[in-house]
Write a protein that holds these residues in place. Structure first.
Motif, PDB file in Angstrom:
ATOM      1  N   PRO A 252       5.377  -2.886  -4.311  1.00  0.00           N
ATOM      2  CA  PRO A 252       4.423  -3.863  -3.790  1.00  0.00           C
ATOM      3  C   PRO A 252       3.295  -3.107  -3.087  1.00  0.00           C
ATOM      4  CG  PRO A 252       6.666  -4.413  -3.120  1.00  0.00           C
ATOM      5  CD  PRO A 252       6.720  -3.057  -3.734  1.00  0.00           C
ATOM      6  N   ILE A 253       2.153  -3.727  -3.006  1.00  0.00           N
ATOM      7  CA  ILE A 253       1.132  -3.127  -2.146  1.00  0.00           C
ATOM      8  C   ILE A 253       1.361  -3.762  -0.776  1.00  0.00           C
ATOM      9  CG2 ILE A 253      -0.494  -2.540  -3.979  1.00  0.00           C
ATOM     10  CD1 ILE A 253      -2.045  -5.107  -3.106  1.00  0.00           C
ATOM     11  N   TYR A 254       1.521  -2.926   0.225  1.00  0.00           N
ATOM     12  CA  TYR A 254       2.036  -3.398   1.509  1.00  0.00           C
ATOM     13  C   TYR A 254       0.923  -3.970   2.392  1.00  0.00           C
ATOM     14  CZ  TYR A 254       5.904  -0.625  -0.203  1.00  0.00           C
ATOM     15  OH  TYR A 254       6.911  -0.115  -0.992  1.00  0.00           O
TER      16      TYR A 254
ATOM     17  N   ILE B  71      11.060   1.626   7.614  1.00  0.00           N
ATOM     18  CA  ILE B  71      12.038   2.104   6.640  1.00  0.00           C
ATOM     19  C   ILE B  71      12.189   1.147   5.441  1.00  0.00           C
ATOM     20  CG2 ILE B  71      14.017   1.056   7.776  1.00  0.00           C
ATOM     21  CD1 ILE B  71      15.648   3.445   7.240  1.00  0.00           C
ATOM     22  N   GLY B  72      11.890  -0.144   5.653  1.00  0.00           N
ATOM     23  CA  GLY B  72      11.954  -1.113   4.549  1.00  0.00           C
ATOM     24  C   GLY B  72      10.920  -0.786   3.482  1.00  0.00           C
ATOM     25  N   HIS B  73       9.696  -0.487   3.923  1.00  0.00           N
ATOM     26  CA  HIS B  73       8.661  -0.097   2.949  1.00  0.00           C
ATOM     27  C   HIS B  73       9.039   1.236   2.297  1.00  0.00           C
ATOM     28  CE1 HIS B  73       6.357  -2.196   6.279  1.00  0.00           C
ATOM     29  NE2 HIS B  73       6.225  -3.027   5.270  1.00  0.00           N
TER      30      HIS B  73
ATOM     31  N   TYR C  59      11.956   2.322   1.725  1.00  0.00           N
ATOM     32  CA  TYR C  59      13.063   2.092   0.786  1.00  0.00           C
ATOM     33  C   TYR C  59      12.523   1.867  -0.629  1.00  0.00           C
ATOM     34  CZ  TYR C  59      17.295  -0.265  -1.038  1.00  0.00           C
ATOM     35  OH  TYR C  59      18.399  -0.639  -1.758  1.00  0.00           O
ATOM     36  N   THR C  60      11.645   0.885  -0.769  1.00  0.00           N
ATOM     37  CA  THR C  60      11.116   0.581  -2.104  1.00  0.00           C
ATOM     38  C   THR C  60      10.373   1.785  -2.676  1.00  0.00           C
ATOM     39  OG1 THR C  60      10.674  -1.611  -1.177  1.00  0.00           O
ATOM     40  CG2 THR C  60       9.860  -1.186  -3.397  1.00  0.00           C
ATOM     41  N   THR C  61       9.585   2.439  -1.836  1.00  0.00           N
ATOM     42  CA  THR C  61       8.751   3.526  -2.349  1.00  0.00           C
ATOM     43  C   THR C  61       9.610   4.733  -2.732  1.00  0.00           C
ATOM     44  OG1 THR C  61       7.164   2.676  -0.740  1.00  0.00           O
ATOM     45  CG2 THR C  61       6.511   4.633  -1.950  1.00  0.00           C
TER      46      THR C  61
ATOM     47  N   ALA D 169      -3.922  -9.808  -4.624  1.00  0.00           N
ATOM     48  CA  ALA D 169      -2.981  -8.686  -4.482  1.00  0.00           C
ATOM     49  C   ALA D 169      -2.286  -8.303  -5.791  1.00  0.00           C
ATOM     50  CB  ALA D 169      -1.932  -9.032  -3.436  1.00  0.00           C
ATOM     51  N   LEU D 170      -1.800  -9.301  -6.518  1.00  0.00           N
ATOM     52  CA  LEU D 170      -1.037  -8.991  -7.730  1.00  0.00           C
ATOM     53  C   LEU D 170      -1.874  -8.192  -8.736  1.00  0.00           C
ATOM     54  CD1 LEU D 170       0.704 -12.443  -7.902  1.00  0.00           C
ATOM     55  CD2 LEU D 170       1.935 -10.264  -7.836  1.00  0.00           C
ATOM     56  N   ILE D 171      -3.163  -8.509  -8.736  1.00  0.00           N
ATOM     57  CA  ILE D 171      -4.049  -7.866  -9.714  1.00  0.00           C
ATOM     58  C   ILE D 171      -4.227  -6.377  -9.401  1.00  0.00           C
ATOM     59  CG2 ILE D 171      -6.398  -7.968 -10.675  1.00  0.00           C
ATOM     60  CD1 ILE D 171      -6.248 -11.017 -10.206  1.00  0.00           C
ATOM     61  N   ALA D 172      -3.857  -5.978  -8.167  1.00  0.00           N
ATOM     62  CA  ALA D 172      -3.970  -4.557  -7.800  1.00  0.00           C
ATOM     63  C   ALA D 172      -3.180  -3.666  -8.751  1.00  0.00           C
ATOM     64  CB  ALA D 172      -3.487  -4.347  -6.371  1.00  0.00           C
ATOM     65  N   TYR D 173      -2.067  -4.200  -9.255  1.00  0.00           N
ATOM     66  CA  TYR D 173      -1.254  -3.409 -10.178  1.00  0.00           C
ATOM     67  C   TYR D 173      -2.051  -3.018 -11.423  1.00  0.00           C
ATOM     68  CZ  TYR D 173       2.767  -5.306  -7.574  1.00  0.00           C
ATOM     69  OH  TYR D 173       3.676  -5.650  -6.610  1.00  0.00           O
ATOM     70  N   MET D 174      -2.965  -3.939 -11.783  1.00  0.00           N
ATOM     71  CA  MET D 174      -3.762  -3.697 -12.968  1.00  0.00           C
ATOM     72  C   MET D 174      -5.007  -2.887 -12.650  1.00  0.00           C
ATOM     73  SD  MET D 174      -4.036  -6.982 -15.344  1.00  0.00           S
ATOM     74  CE  MET D 174      -5.669  -6.794 -15.929  1.00  0.00           C
TER      75      MET D 174
ATOM     76  N   LEU E   7       8.679  -2.966  -9.040  1.00  0.00           N
ATOM     77  CA  LEU E   7       9.805  -2.886  -8.119  1.00  0.00           C
ATOM     78  C   LEU E   7       9.401  -3.634  -6.858  1.00  0.00           C
ATOM     79  CD1 LEU E   7      12.370  -1.221  -8.447  1.00  0.00           C
ATOM     80  CD2 LEU E   7      11.249   0.609  -7.185  1.00  0.00           C
ATOM     81  N   ILE E   8      10.213  -4.614  -6.445  1.00  0.00           N
ATOM     82  CA  ILE E   8       9.825  -5.428  -5.285  1.00  0.00           C
ATOM     83  C   ILE E   8      11.053  -5.772  -4.448  1.00  0.00           C
ATOM     84  CG2 ILE E   8       7.825  -6.516  -6.387  1.00  0.00           C
ATOM     85  CD1 ILE E   8       9.639  -8.959  -6.950  1.00  0.00           C
ATOM     86  N   GLY E   9      10.808  -6.326  -3.260  1.00  0.00           N
ATOM     87  CA  GLY E   9      11.885  -6.887  -2.448  1.00  0.00           C
ATOM     88  C   GLY E   9      12.118  -8.330  -2.882  1.00  0.00           C
TER      89      GLY E   9
ATOM     90  N   GLU F   5      12.157 -11.124  -1.487  1.00  0.00           N
ATOM     91  CA  GLU F   5      11.425 -12.253  -0.905  1.00  0.00           C
ATOM     92  C   GLU F   5      10.126 -12.552  -1.649  1.00  0.00           C
ATOM     93  OE1 GLU F   5      11.286  -9.248   0.045  1.00  0.00           O
ATOM     94  OE2 GLU F   5       9.229  -8.841   0.669  1.00  0.00           O
ATOM     95  N   ILE F   6       9.695 -11.658  -2.544  1.00  0.00           N
ATOM     96  CA  ILE F   6       8.426 -11.926  -3.218  1.00  0.00           C
ATOM     97  C   ILE F   6       8.613 -12.058  -4.738  1.00  0.00           C
ATOM     98  CG2 ILE F   6       6.918 -11.008  -1.424  1.00  0.00           C
ATOM     99  CD1 ILE F   6       6.812  -8.349  -2.830  1.00  0.00           C
ATOM    100  N   VAL F   7       9.807 -12.452  -5.100  1.00  0.00           N
ATOM    101  CA  VAL F   7      10.109 -12.533  -6.527  1.00  0.00           C
ATOM    102  C   VAL F   7       9.330 -13.669  -7.199  1.00  0.00           C
ATOM    103  CG1 VAL F   7      12.202 -13.948  -6.381  1.00  0.00           C
ATOM    104  CG2 VAL F   7      12.017 -12.267  -8.160  1.00  0.00           C
TER     105      VAL F   7
ATOM    106  N   LYS G  42      18.465  -8.658  10.744  1.00  0.00           N
ATOM    107  CA  LYS G  42      17.143  -8.526  10.153  1.00  0.00           C
ATOM    108  C   LYS G  42      16.272  -7.681  11.087  1.00  0.00           C
ATOM    109  CE  LYS G  42      13.535 -11.127   8.029  1.00  0.00           C
ATOM    110  NZ  LYS G  42      12.905 -12.335   7.649  1.00  0.00           N
ATOM    111  N   MET G  43      15.518  -6.751  10.511  1.00  0.00           N
ATOM    112  CA  MET G  43      14.627  -5.948  11.356  1.00  0.00           C
ATOM    113  C   MET G  43      13.399  -6.773  11.691  1.00  0.00           C
ATOM    114  SD  MET G  43      14.406  -2.097   9.959  1.00  0.00           S
ATOM    115  CE  MET G  43      14.834  -2.237   8.271  1.00  0.00           C
ATOM    116  N   SER G  44      13.008  -6.804  12.939  1.00  0.00           N
ATOM    117  CA  SER G  44      11.780  -7.522  13.259  1.00  0.00           C
ATOM    118  C   SER G  44      11.206  -6.997  14.559  1.00  0.00           C
ATOM    119  CB  SER G  44      12.036  -9.022  13.363  1.00  0.00           C
ATOM    120  OG  SER G  44      12.683  -9.306  14.582  1.00  0.00           O
TER     121      SER G  44
END
Ligand code: MSP
Length: 665
Positions: free
Chosen positions: A8-10, A18-20, A22-24, A225-230, A250-252, A254-256, A290-292
């Motif tokens: 994802p673009i954060y 650490i959550g970000h 993780y994905t990266t 945001a989604l278009i950033a992938y392209m 690859l995503i978390g 919550e944004i499926v 949950k981390m917050s």
């Protein structure tokens, strides 16, 4: 063959944690793995910089949105570099090139008849940038639980409703489009329940990409945001193959919905190719919570990187958490895994094997037939690791490698090369057996090192060097063909990784411990101290002075339980709320506390909360206070809030559901 994958673009309104990471990290692992399968793998990450949230965060920091984004985007990029992650493209949504691609996609959807103008009134969560359907004013956001805000505006709508069948067809014809299965099922039932058109522009926000020729419309952040992938790879190709479509998002979890419903629909409308696969992983919790920010339990990668090295974090995340499911992080578990699997497991195997070669064969790889059983196990392990990683079963793949490690350990103990070494002067059989044992151990170590490389790149490099095979460690070789020489670890391919190919007669390199044991107490103290330091630095970066510790209130005289029970505390539900004219601080509310009539309560919370934030919220009320008049309104009770000197009041509330009128005891 190209393999294009993305994280994802954060959002830039929170600093990286650490959550970000993780994905990266998983994306970096997959990139290395795909390269081992012979693909030219390319990885995009980036920063999501538009929207109200960022606008507000910048305002709080006393910066323009662009100035603010520049700092945080650079911080994300610095993190990935520090962690040695092989990012090829870092796409910022504030890049001019990106704005062009977004407008282009909008135009294509419009020309194809999927865009219309309409008016929207409803609830919106500014934190998740999400319209909440069927919600009433003040209802909480289903994702984050924070109160939604009411918005009304004329928007461009994307006719998502026209894509229900096409999307279902895609999920059906390509069962691995959304993974894992649980997420796929969720998406399918969401789409089956009916899709409503999606408002994709805003007129009440300034900080967004302008819709060309349609001022004052700007794009809704998710369309942008989604278009950033392209846009990251617009017009780019490798080996003559265009990078788009992505092979993997690859995503978390919550944004499926954004990725598996909206995004494919946008692309279908624009008649552009769809990504091939979406994998939504689980959440990383801190000690099962949950981390917050509000809980103050956010873990950052930097302290772990500095104290234990990035590979320790990578190993933990991939071995301990079943990819796709939620997992829990704790410092104790991190160190436990490190000491048992890395220091005692792989590290010990490497140092004992290489030390024996150094001592018994003067640092030369011996010449002898290796043990066929270990050979067969190694060959099986190569195959099963490739299969597991291909299926995103990283933890299982690592288990297979560690089974091989333990088999080799047992083999060494059974052969006891130290005894054979003492006997070899007198016995030819002992000399041959010693050579066999050492060759088998070192060849297994070579295979194991190659297999752990995608997960533990830095350590694998070190062991490879010590095996005499490598080149000096270099954090990420990218796809530079000049760097990947025939012996470097990057040149290892699954197709050519075969048992028995280590050349006898070669010299091993200089030996040094790769995973020194870590003393838990000292390491945890060090990491916690660094964590505080990094958190404070991030707070400054976000423009927030670190929250001063609330001064301890002066000790109150002790009271008996009976004194306390004279205070009638009740759960109340705010029914109405309006500001008191001419009094900035006062809010006039009607609150249901389970009696026949709602109570009228006037409270000094109007600078901290808007009426919309209060309506429908459960609060704590002191029900048996003497009434008193405030600005001519009789207030019958008091609302309970925490306050610190100079700060805004924060209302007491509940995490679990609780009936109105319940007493607090
Ligand atoms: N900007 C959007 C994504 C747009 S993509 C076109 C966004 N950003 S975010 O900063 O909130 O990042 C969310 C992503 O970060 C998650 O999907 C996940 O990949 C990662 N994670 C952030 N916190 C996480 C955990 N606690 N655990 C696991 N991953 C998490 O959403």
């Amino acid at each position: 063959m190209k393999y294009y994958l993305t994280t994802p673009i954060y959002y830039v309104n929170a600093a990286p944690h650490i959550g970000h990471a993780y994905t990266t990290i998983v994306a970096d692992l997959l990139k290395r793995f795909k390269r081992m399968q012979g693909c030219h793998a390319v990885l995009t990450t980036g920063s999501d910089e538009h929207g109200v949230n960022v606008e507000r965060a910048a305002e709080r920091a006393g910066k323009t949105p662009k100035e603010f984004c520049d700092v945080i985007a650079a911080e994300f990029a610095r993190q990935w570099q520090m962690l040695g992650l092989g990012v090829d493209y870092f796409q910022r949504t504030t890049d001019a090139g990106h704005a062009r691609v977004v407008n282009d996609l909008f135009r294509r959807c419009r020309d194809n008849g999927y865009i219309r103008k309409g008016s929207y009134t409803g609830q919106y969560c500014i934190f998740d940038n999400l319209y909440v359907n069927d919600a009433k004013p003040g209802d909480p956001c289903p994702d984050c639980g924070r109160p939604t805000e009411t918005v009304t505006e004329e928007n461009f709508f994307f006719e998502l409703s026209k894509f229900q069948d096409k999307l279902l067809e895609r999920y059906d014809s390509q069962p691995d489009f959304i993974q894992p299965e649980t997420r796929r099922n969720e998406v399918i039932s969401f789409v089956k329940s009916g899709l409503t058109d999606l408002s994709i522009t805003r007129t009440n926000i300034k900080w967004g990409i302008p819709v060309e020729g349609e001022a004052p419309h700007v794009f809704y952040v998710w369309f942008d945001a989604l278009i950033a992938y392209m846009s990251a790879v617009a017009g780019k190709s490798v080996d003559g193959e265009p990078l788009w479509p992505a092979d993997l998002h690859l995503i978390g979890k919550e944004i499926v919905r954004f990725h598996a419903v909206y995004w494919p629909a946008f692309l279908m409308a624009a008649e552009l190719p769809l990504p091939k696969r979406i994998f939504a992983h689980g959440w990383l919790l801190f000690e099962n919570d949950k981390m917050s920010k509000s809980r103050g339990n956010i873990v950052r990668a930097e302290p772990i990187h500095k104290v234990m090295g990035t590979d320790a974090l990578r190993y933990f995340l991939l071995r301990e958490v079943v990819f796709g499911q939620d997992g829990s992080f704790s410092y104790d578990a991190l160190i436990g895994r490190y000491n048992s699997d890395l220091a005692n497991g792989l590290g010990n195997l490497a140092s004992r094997t290489l030390t024996m070669i150094h001592q018994y064969t003067m640092g030369e790889i011996p010449s002898q037939y290796p043990d066929p059983q270990i050979g067969a196990l190694a060959t099986d392990t190569i195959r099963s690791v490739e299969q597991c990683f291909e299926r995103f079963e990283f933890s299982k793949g690592l288990e297979a490698i560690w089974s091989l490690i333990s088999a080799v350990d047992k083999y060494i103990v059974a052969k006891a090369p130290w005894k054979l070494a003492q006997m070899r002067e007198k016995s030819d059989a002992a000399r041959l057996e010693l050579a066999e044992a050492l060759y088998t151990a070192v060849e297994a170590l070579r295979i194991i090192t190659a297999l752990v490389y995608p997960v533990l790149p830095e350590s694998a490099h070190k062991i490879w060097d010590q095996l005499g095979l490598g080149h000096p460690f270099y954090p990420d070789p990218g796809n530079d063909p000049n760097y990947v020489t025939y012996r470097s670890i990057e040149s290892v391919r699954f197709g050519s990784l075969k048992w028995g190919e280590l050349q006898p007669g070669e010299e091993i390199g200089k030996i040094s411990p790769v995973f020194p044991r870590i003393e838990a107490k000292a390491a945890i103290e060090q990491m916690r101290a660094l964590e505080e330091k990094v958190a404070a630095e991030q707070a400054v970066m976000m423009g927030k002075a670190p929250a001063p510790a609330a001064p301890a209130p002066p000790a109150s005289p002790k009271i008996a339980i009976d004194d306390f029970s004279r205070v009638d505390l009740r759960v109340g539900l705010v029914l109405t709320a309006e500001r008191v004219k001419g009094a900035d601080k006062l809010m006039h509310m009607k609150i249901d506390i389970g009696e026949a009539e709602p109570r009228t309560i006037v409270a000094g919370i109007a600078e901290a909360y808007t009426p919309e934030q209060l309506i429908n919220r459960k609060v704590v009320i002191v029900a048996n206070l003497q009434p008193r008049k405030l600005r001519g309104i009789e207030s019958n009770g008091m609302i309970v809030a925490a306050s610190v000197e100079g700060g805004k009041p924060v209302l007491a509330g509940f995490h679990e559901d609780i009936p109105v009128g319940a007493r607090l005891k």
